[in-house]
Design an enzyme around this catalytic site. Sequence first.
Site, short mmCIF file in Angstrom:
data_model
loop_
_atom_site.label_atom_id
_atom_site.label_comp_id
_atom_site.label_asym_id
_atom_site.label_seq_id
_atom_site.Cartn_x
_atom_site.Cartn_y
_atom_site.Cartn_z
N HIS A 173 -7.34 -4.81 10.04
CA HIS A 173 -7.05 -4.50 8.64
C HIS A 173 -5.75 -5.15 8.18
CE1 HIS A 173 -4.93 -0.56 9.89
NE2 HIS A 173 -4.02 -1.21 9.21
N GLU A 193 -9.76 -1.88 5.21
CA GLU A 193 -10.45 -1.62 6.47
C GLU A 193 -11.65 -2.57 6.64
OE1 GLU A 193 -9.08 0.13 8.54
OE2 GLU A 193 -8.25 2.00 7.77
N ASP A 237 0.81 -1.22 0.00
CA ASP A 237 0.00 0.00 0.00
C ASP A 237 0.84 1.28 0.00
OD1 ASP A 237 0.96 -0.40 2.58
OD2 ASP A 237 -0.99 -0.80 3.45
N ASN A 250 -7.87 -3.09 14.17
CA ASN A 250 -9.23 -3.44 13.75
C ASN A 250 -9.23 -4.58 12.74
OD1 ASN A 250 -8.21 -2.19 11.51
ND2 ASN A 250 -9.66 -0.49 11.47
C1 GLP Z 1 -0.60 0.26 8.54
C2 GLP Z 1 -0.22 -0.54 7.31
C3 GLP Z 1 -0.45 -2.00 7.49
C4 GLP Z 1 0.15 -2.44 8.81
C5 GLP Z 1 -0.59 -1.76 9.93
C6 GLP Z 1 -0.05 -2.13 11.31
O1 GLP Z 1 -1.91 0.71 8.54
N1 GLP Z 1 -0.90 -0.10 6.13
O2 GLP Z 1 0.12 -2.71 6.40
O3 GLP Z 1 0.06 -3.83 8.95
O4 GLP Z 1 -0.42 -0.37 9.78
O5 GLP Z 1 1.06 -1.37 11.57
P1 GLP Z 1 2.07 -1.55 12.77
O6 GLP Z 1 2.93 -2.70 12.38
O7 GLP Z 1 2.82 -0.26 12.83
O8 GLP Z 1 1.26 -1.82 13.97
#
Ligand code: GLP
Length: 252
Positions: free
Chosen positions: A138, A143, A67, A136
Site C-alpha cells: 500500500h 490498500e 493520509d 502489502n
Molecule cells: C502507514 C501509512 C503509510 C506508510 C505505511 C508504512 O500505513 N499510511 O503512508 O507508508 O504505514 O509505514 P512504516 O513506515 O511505519 O512501515
Amino acid sequence: MKLIACKDYKEMSKKAAKEILELVHSEKRCTLGLATGSTPEGVYKALVEDFNKGETSYKQVSSVNLDEYVGLTKDNPNSYHHYMKSNLFQHIDLPENQQLIPNGVANDLEVECREYEKTIAELGGVDLQLLGIGHNGHIGFNEPRTPFSSRTHVVDLAEKTRKANARFFSDITEVPAQAITMGIETIMESKKILLLISGKSKAEALSKLINGPIDESFPASILKNHPNVTIMADEEAMSLLEEEAVGRQHIL
Ligand code: GLP
C-alpha cells in the site's frame, strides 16, 4: 524508476533529506507531499537538524500529507496531525495554514476528500512526494485492489495494515477502521516521487515492486509508470534483490 542503494536507515534518511532540501532551496514556493509511519522519521529528524543550523526557511513552502485516520482528532497522539507536529512542524518555520492534512473528523468526509483534491490542485500539484510502503504494497492508505484511477477517498483499512500499525496504539481495537487517503492517481500526479524502503520486513515488498507486474493487487507497482520515481532503500530492504540490482545507483 531509479534505485539508490543506501547502507542503512541513517544513510537513507540523510540522502532523502538532502533531496528535499535541494528542492526547498531552489524553489522556495514548492509543495512537499509528506508521509507518516516509522520510515520517514529519520528524514524529518535530519530536516530539523538542518533547520537548526539556520540555513533553510520553509515560510513559502506548503505541505500536503498523504493520509489521516478517520475519527482521530488533531490532538490525539496517534493522529497523523500529531505525528507531523511532533516530528517536524513544531520544529521548523512552515506556517500552520500551509500545513495541509486531511481532516479525519470532518462532518462530511466525502466533502473533505473533494476539498483536499481542490487544495492540491490550487497549489499547482505536489512537487516532491515522499512515500513509504506497506508490507502489502500500500501507498498512503491505498490498500490492494484500490483502483489506480482513485482520487482522495475514504478507505477501509486492511487487517494487515491495522495489525502493522497497532504498535503505535495501546491495543489493536483502538486502531481506526478507516482513513482518508490521497488516491493513487492523485499520488501519481506528483512531479517527483521519493519512495523510502527500509528494513528486512520490507524486503519482500521491494522485491515484488521491482520484479512483479503492474497490478492493482500491489498498489505501489503503478509507480513503474511514473516518469520520475527514486527509490532509496537500505541493505536490509534490498536483501531479496538479485545481485545485479544492487548497484550503488541503478536505473530499473
Ligand atoms: C502507514 C501509512 C503509510 C506508510 C505505511 C508504512 O500505513 N499510511 O503512508 O507508508 O504505514 O509505514 P512504516 O513506515 O511505519 O512501515
